[in-house]
Design an enzyme around this catalytic site. Sequence first.
Site, PDB file in Angstrom:
ATOM      1  N   HIS A   1       7.882  15.440  10.445  1.00  0.00           N
ATOM      2  CA  HIS A   1       7.069  14.356   9.885  1.00  0.00           C
ATOM      3  C   HIS A   1       5.602  14.538  10.217  1.00  0.00           C
ATOM      4  CE1 HIS A   1       9.350  11.270   7.890  1.00  0.00           C
ATOM      5  NE2 HIS A   1      10.302  11.310   8.794  1.00  0.00           N
TER       6      HIS A   1
ATOM      7  N   TYR B   1       0.841  -1.186   0.000  1.00  0.00           N
ATOM      8  CA  TYR B   1       0.000   0.000   0.000  1.00  0.00           C
ATOM      9  C   TYR B   1       0.886   1.249   0.000  1.00  0.00           C
ATOM     10  CZ  TYR B   1      -3.667   3.289   0.729  1.00  0.00           C
ATOM     11  OH  TYR B   1      -4.525   4.344   0.534  1.00  0.00           O
TER      12      TYR B   1
ATOM     13  N   GLU C   1      -0.988 -36.911  28.055  1.00  0.00           N
ATOM     14  CA  GLU C   1      -1.851 -35.776  27.698  1.00  0.00           C
ATOM     15  C   GLU C   1      -3.244 -36.245  27.268  1.00  0.00           C
ATOM     16  OE1 GLU C   1       0.157 -33.236  24.874  1.00  0.00           O
ATOM     17  OE2 GLU C   1       1.584 -32.515  26.371  1.00  0.00           O
TER      18      GLU C   1
ATOM     19  N   ASP D   1      16.767   7.266   6.225  1.00  0.00           N
ATOM     20  CA  ASP D   1      15.444   7.316   5.585  1.00  0.00           C
ATOM     21  C   ASP D   1      15.539   7.036   4.089  1.00  0.00           C
ATOM     22  OD1 ASP D   1      14.094   7.868   7.889  1.00  0.00           O
ATOM     23  OD2 ASP D   1      14.105  10.040   7.610  1.00  0.00           O
TER      24      ASP D   1
ATOM     25  N   SER E   1       6.278   8.654  14.379  1.00  0.00           N
ATOM     26  CA  SER E   1       7.717   8.419  14.347  1.00  0.00           C
ATOM     27  C   SER E   1       8.420   9.075  15.547  1.00  0.00           C
ATOM     28  CB  SER E   1       8.236   9.034  13.042  1.00  0.00           C
ATOM     29  OG  SER E   1       9.493   8.533  12.713  1.00  0.00           O
TER      30      SER E   1
ATOM     31  N   HIS F   1      -2.585 -40.226  19.098  1.00  0.00           N
ATOM     32  CA  HIS F   1      -1.207 -39.767  18.919  1.00  0.00           C
ATOM     33  C   HIS F   1      -0.242 -40.894  19.296  1.00  0.00           C
ATOM     34  CE1 HIS F   1      -2.876 -35.731  18.649  1.00  0.00           C
ATOM     35  NE2 HIS F   1      -1.676 -35.221  18.446  1.00  0.00           N
TER      36      HIS F   1
ATOM     37  N   GLN G   1      12.852  14.908  12.558  1.00  0.00           N
ATOM     38  CA  GLN G   1      11.831  14.007  13.071  1.00  0.00           C
ATOM     39  C   GLN G   1      10.523  14.746  13.282  1.00  0.00           C
ATOM     40  OE1 GLN G   1      12.915  11.029  13.060  1.00  0.00           O
ATOM     41  NE2 GLN G   1      10.878  10.242  13.471  1.00  0.00           N
TER      42      GLN G   1
ATOM     43  N   GLU H   1      12.352   4.267  18.009  1.00  0.00           N
ATOM     44  CA  GLU H   1      12.411   3.818  16.614  1.00  0.00           C
ATOM     45  C   GLU H   1      13.800   4.105  16.033  1.00  0.00           C
ATOM     46  OE1 GLU H   1       9.894   6.162  14.177  1.00  0.00           O
ATOM     47  OE2 GLU H   1       9.966   4.802  12.454  1.00  0.00           O
ATOM     48  N   HIS H   2      14.253   5.363  16.169  1.00  0.00           N
ATOM     49  CA  HIS H   2      15.572   5.784  15.685  1.00  0.00           C
ATOM     50  C   HIS H   2      16.414   6.228  16.865  1.00  0.00           C
ATOM     51  CE1 HIS H   2      12.664   7.008  12.412  1.00  0.00           C
ATOM     52  NE2 HIS H   2      13.469   6.214  11.730  1.00  0.00           N
TER      53      HIS H   2
END
Lengths: 436, 436
Positions: B262, B130, B415, B361, B237, B420, B259, B327-328
């Site tokens: 943004h 997207y 179990e 970036d 961000s 099984h 930053q 994040e950064h």
Amino acid sequence: MPVKLNSRDADFETRFVEMLSAKREDSADVNDVVAGIIADVRARGDDALCELTAKFDGMDLSADQMRFSPEEIEAEIAKVGAEDRAALALAAERIRAYHARQMPEDVSWTDPDGATLGWRWSAVSAAGLYVPGGQAAYPSSVLMNAIPARVAGVDRLVICVPTPNGVVNPLVLLAAQLAGVEEIYRIGGAQAIAAMAYGTDTIRPVDKITGPGNAYVAAAKRQVFGRVGIDMIAGPSEVLVIAEGDQNPDWLAWDLLAQAEHDADAQSILITTDEALADAVAGAVDRILPGLPRAKIAGASWRDYGTIIITRDLEEAANLSNRVAPEHLELCVEDPQALAPLCRHAGAIFLGAFTPEAVGDYVSGPNHVLPTARSARFSSGLSVLDFMKRTTMAQLTPGALAAIGPAAERLARAEGLQAHGASVAARLAVLNEEVG
Amino acid sequence: MPVKLNSRDADFETRFVEMLSAKREDSADVNDVVAGIIADVRARGDDALCELTAKFDGMDLSADQMRFSPEEIEAEIAKVGAEDRAALALAAERIRAYHARQMPEDVSWTDPDGATLGWRWSAVSAAGLYVPGGQAAYPSSVLMNAIPARVAGVDRLVICVPTPNGVVNPLVLLAAQLAGVEEIYRIGGAQAIAAMAYGTDTIRPVDKITGPGNAYVAAAKRQVFGRVGIDMIAGPSEVLVIAEGDQNPDWLAWDLLAQAEHDADAQSILITTDEALADAVAGAVDRILPGLPRAKIAGASWRDYGTIIITRDLEEAANLSNRVAPEHLELCVEDPQALAPLCRHAGAIFLGAFTPEAVGDYVSGPNHVLPTARSARFSSGLSVLDFMKRTTMAQLTPGALAAIGPAAERLARAEGLQAHGASVAARLAVLNEEVG
């Protein structure tokens, strides 16, 4: 009766797509109830946990009784017999050995421009493992969730397990001990997920929550996702067996029934090139089924979702299997190593007649937490990587910045981000002065 | 005014926790609207897409006009100037080179019991990317999403990008071309996510959807998750800069503002051991801010979420940074290689004064799709692995089954899963007969 299809039939494609799109899970809408429980635990902490545990598990606990003491753990574990203990220890050791090979390596290199690049893996600090109570309290699941976390290097590992009316499965506590988990709480349901995500006075929060659970637990995991990491939300289990004509029909029948006995919503699919084998397996299932302790569950699964498909050849079988993207795929054929590369989408592949899926549930080593409901098209089983994260690293020399910085500046301005561009330009200006 | 904290102050811990828990995102509740759009696209396919595109993007499209023709793509790309083209090509090449190193290897070994174990990686068959329209249509994001998918070996790669009133960013189409994506649709919003998840006559479904978007796109991705895989849901961000006293305050100010520009919800944090530097940076920000084209956005972010923290030493700075899990993370210090190991939780680390975040970036190579809102505690940036999945493999010899099968049988019975156990026992019985 299970569905029987033949790829030569005119209506095969229609009926195969019908089988693929059958919805096996009744997704009870418990979101509102769960949202209320989470809000309550966030607001009232331990008090909410105690009240909810009294209400849902019939247990009157004070906050200082939530955690199993070392003595309580030892007393429970002492009840486990020697043979069960040895079997669980073997499983733990094999699971550990397999997952140890998954440890990723850090990577770093310097490119011709002078940029040192790479990445670094680090473990999650704290992880919480949910273990269902009652009949679904599987010690094998404790091993499959806790051991990868331990191998990853998670500092703090927590288990929440409900103990309805005070009952706990000693094998679950032994599995926790074998995996090195000592922080175990008698708390279950959505309230346990809320406590691990947000923390209370008694239960400190974790960063990642994994493990199976009922619809409430699954909804709670979805709702706390983002606040913490979660593993997948597992759907009903499934197996797809591709078999050639010379295989033992009883073995295949047991494999199909092993899947079916998990859950009435489980699905067992046999694809074979040999119609006589298909009939022999169907006959063996009918013969074996009534004698199973879980005949009712396995019978419902086989009746509602059991599927047998006859194909022209093994390649066609592999192509159909790819469209199913099964959680478990057994290749009961003469040359499974030749067939495996054609099988692109599957959570786990079991090769050859002597690798029944059930060994993978317990002792072969790979994880038994696997993608269900066709999600093997895009996701993987649980691994050490689920308890780690990757940090990318970059270090530029002045020369590297001079080489690639102008392109960054240009792209930043093209995207209308002036300060981005200027953060590069300001450095380049000083570098140019120094050179000049 | 940004918050200024000093770790020596008595109320520091309280105020730091306040900063950490400040909610930066206004999460509009668009779930019901989005659920309606998804249901509409599932029910009416292309007709719904055309109507919704007319409604939301002011574009009257017929189904056969949804996809950009090769000629339309070439005509748009021809508008891009040589310098922008060269910058984007450099970025694409560096991103490709970095991500090529992420390709995982298949592993296989045979253990002493005779079990051949391992795992195999395979690419997702089809992925959808997207790309937001309008001002947020960042060509760099196209590269960061599409190139890892291409490197992974995804067979079919699709882009959906809204073209409000017919406007498309030529750089977005050039980025798609550089990444090797030819299947591009003029469809956006929740309807694009629904189309890629469920398919229509014109847009075939994919297995994984990635890429940024507004609240509607994010809600749609959450709702189709499970049907398809998705990447993370990104929040606003953030950057955290750790700086020593001898750093250039203007450079740091630009980094904080890069930053902030943004998004008004973005966050810029400076942690330094030197109060004089802190004041110099704050002064530089105040001086630079008014001249920025995006002064209003950057100013709101800096005013509401900007934070400066003075610490006793770099170790304390790293510990605080770990609690933010940014994040950064920029390490503008004399010896960033020594500080980096202390910084455990971060999406990406930029080492040294000549590695401004903005190069990351665009052109340094690592991915710019990174975990936000403290999720670097448990998750990683986008990578080649996000477009692949791992299938575990196991093949037992009869001897291996004889060695480890009995433990599986025992655990299965413990179990309560009789079939099984029997699937293993049936094979062992035949093996024992053959031996006997």
